[in-house]
Scaffold this motif. Structure first.
Motif, PDB file in Angstrom:
ATOM      1  N   ASN A   2      -3.948  -6.100   8.124  1.00 42.17           N
ATOM      2  CA  ASN A   2      -4.161  -5.098   7.011  1.00 42.17           C
ATOM      3  C   ASN A   2      -3.318  -3.825   7.317  1.00 42.17           C
ATOM      4  O   ASN A   2      -2.997  -3.126   6.400  1.00 42.17           O
ATOM      5  CB  ASN A   2      -5.526  -4.683   6.752  1.00 42.17           C
ATOM      6  N   LYS A   5       0.258  -4.367   6.435  1.00 42.02           N
ATOM      7  CA  LYS A   5       0.234  -4.370   5.082  1.00 42.02           C
ATOM      8  C   LYS A   5       0.061  -2.711   4.217  1.00 42.02           C
ATOM      9  O   LYS A   5       0.767  -2.274   3.513  1.00 42.02           O
ATOM     10  CB  LYS A   5      -0.618  -5.181   4.533  1.00 42.02           C
ATOM     11  N   SER A   9       3.095  -0.732   2.156  1.00 38.71           N
ATOM     12  CA  SER A   9       2.678  -0.350   1.097  1.00 38.71           C
ATOM     13  C   SER A   9       2.585   1.215   0.884  1.00 38.71           C
ATOM     14  O   SER A   9       3.322   1.656  -0.295  1.00 38.71           O
ATOM     15  CB  SER A   9       1.063  -0.715   0.615  1.00 38.71           C
ATOM     16  N   GLU A  31      -0.962  -0.471  -5.874  1.00 42.83           N
ATOM     17  CA  GLU A  31      -0.995  -1.124  -4.628  1.00 42.83           C
ATOM     18  C   GLU A  31      -2.383  -1.656  -3.964  1.00 42.83           C
ATOM     19  O   GLU A  31      -2.665  -2.534  -3.419  1.00 42.83           O
ATOM     20  CB  GLU A  31       0.045  -0.585  -3.534  1.00 42.83           C
ATOM     21  N   HIS A  36      -3.411  -5.653  -3.723  1.00 40.88           N
ATOM     22  CA  HIS A  36      -4.009  -6.307  -2.418  1.00 40.88           C
ATOM     23  C   HIS A  36      -5.476  -6.272  -2.512  1.00 40.88           C
ATOM     24  O   HIS A  36      -6.241  -6.968  -1.835  1.00 40.88           O
ATOM     25  CB  HIS A  36      -3.899  -5.030  -1.149  1.00 40.88           C
ATOM     26  N   TRP A  38      -7.949  -4.126  -2.097  1.00 41.13           N
ATOM     27  CA  TRP A  38      -8.748  -3.622  -0.854  1.00 41.13           C
ATOM     28  C   TRP A  38      -9.760  -2.611  -1.572  1.00 41.13           C
ATOM     29  O   TRP A  38     -10.856  -2.623  -0.868  1.00 41.13           O
ATOM     30  CB  TRP A  38      -7.530  -2.669  -0.170  1.00 41.13           C
TER      31      TRP A  38
END
Length: 172
Positions: A2, A5, A9, A31, A36, A38
């Protein structure tokens, strides 16, 4: 994983956003939430509320808070460095070549063309956040009143935040 990433991002966000933190919000939202997954939209809006009340640039505060939420302290550091890295590289490059191109009409035209895009990105961020934040008629009325007071009566933004928080605590 993560953390990498997050870095990539926010590197993209920093590289392709013009106009400051508010212009970055649509890219950050896409994003973090859409690409993602998240955070939820509610979590994103809650973090934006904290980001806007915290001293400092919106883009950096957003990267710091969102990075922390996704991957802890390492995520916070990675996202913050990534969001400012493109600007640092661009500014250093521009400073190096500025004396040669500062009077170029092409540069003037490019920045003239970027201005409306920045306004569009900021408007897009405002509309996106408003759609997610206005959850009922009370929140809509509060938003309209505070928008009016801030925009037309020149109420200080800090006072607007205090009023919104106080009223929100009582009506929600």
């Amino acid at each position: 994983m993560n953390v990498l990433k997050l870095f990539i991002s926010f590197l993209k966000i920093g590289a392709f956003s013009f106009g400051g933190g508010y212009a970055m919000l649509p890219l950050i939202r896409k994003e973090i939430i859409d690409v993602h997954g998240w955070l939820t939209t509610k979590e994103f809006i809650d973090i934006l509320a904290v980001v806007e009340m915290t001293p400092g640039p919106v883009a950096i505060n957003s990267a710091t808070f969102l990075g922390y939420k996704v991957a802890g302290i390492l995520g916070s550091v990675a996202a913050t460095i990534a969001v400012v890295l493109p600007s640092i590289v661009i500014i250093l490059s521009i400073a190096h070549f500025l004396s040669k191109v500062k009077d170029s009409p092409y540069i003037t035209w490019a920045f003239t063309g970027i201005r409306p895009v920045v306004l569009g990105l900021i408007a897009s961020a405002s509309i996106t956040v408003a759609k997610d934040a206005v959850i009922d008629i009370k929140s809509l009325i509060l938003m309209v009143i505070l928008f009016y007071l801030t925009s037309f009566k020149k109420l200080h933004p800090i006072l607007t935040i205090v009023i919104a928080g106080t009223v929100g605590a009582f009506i929600f």
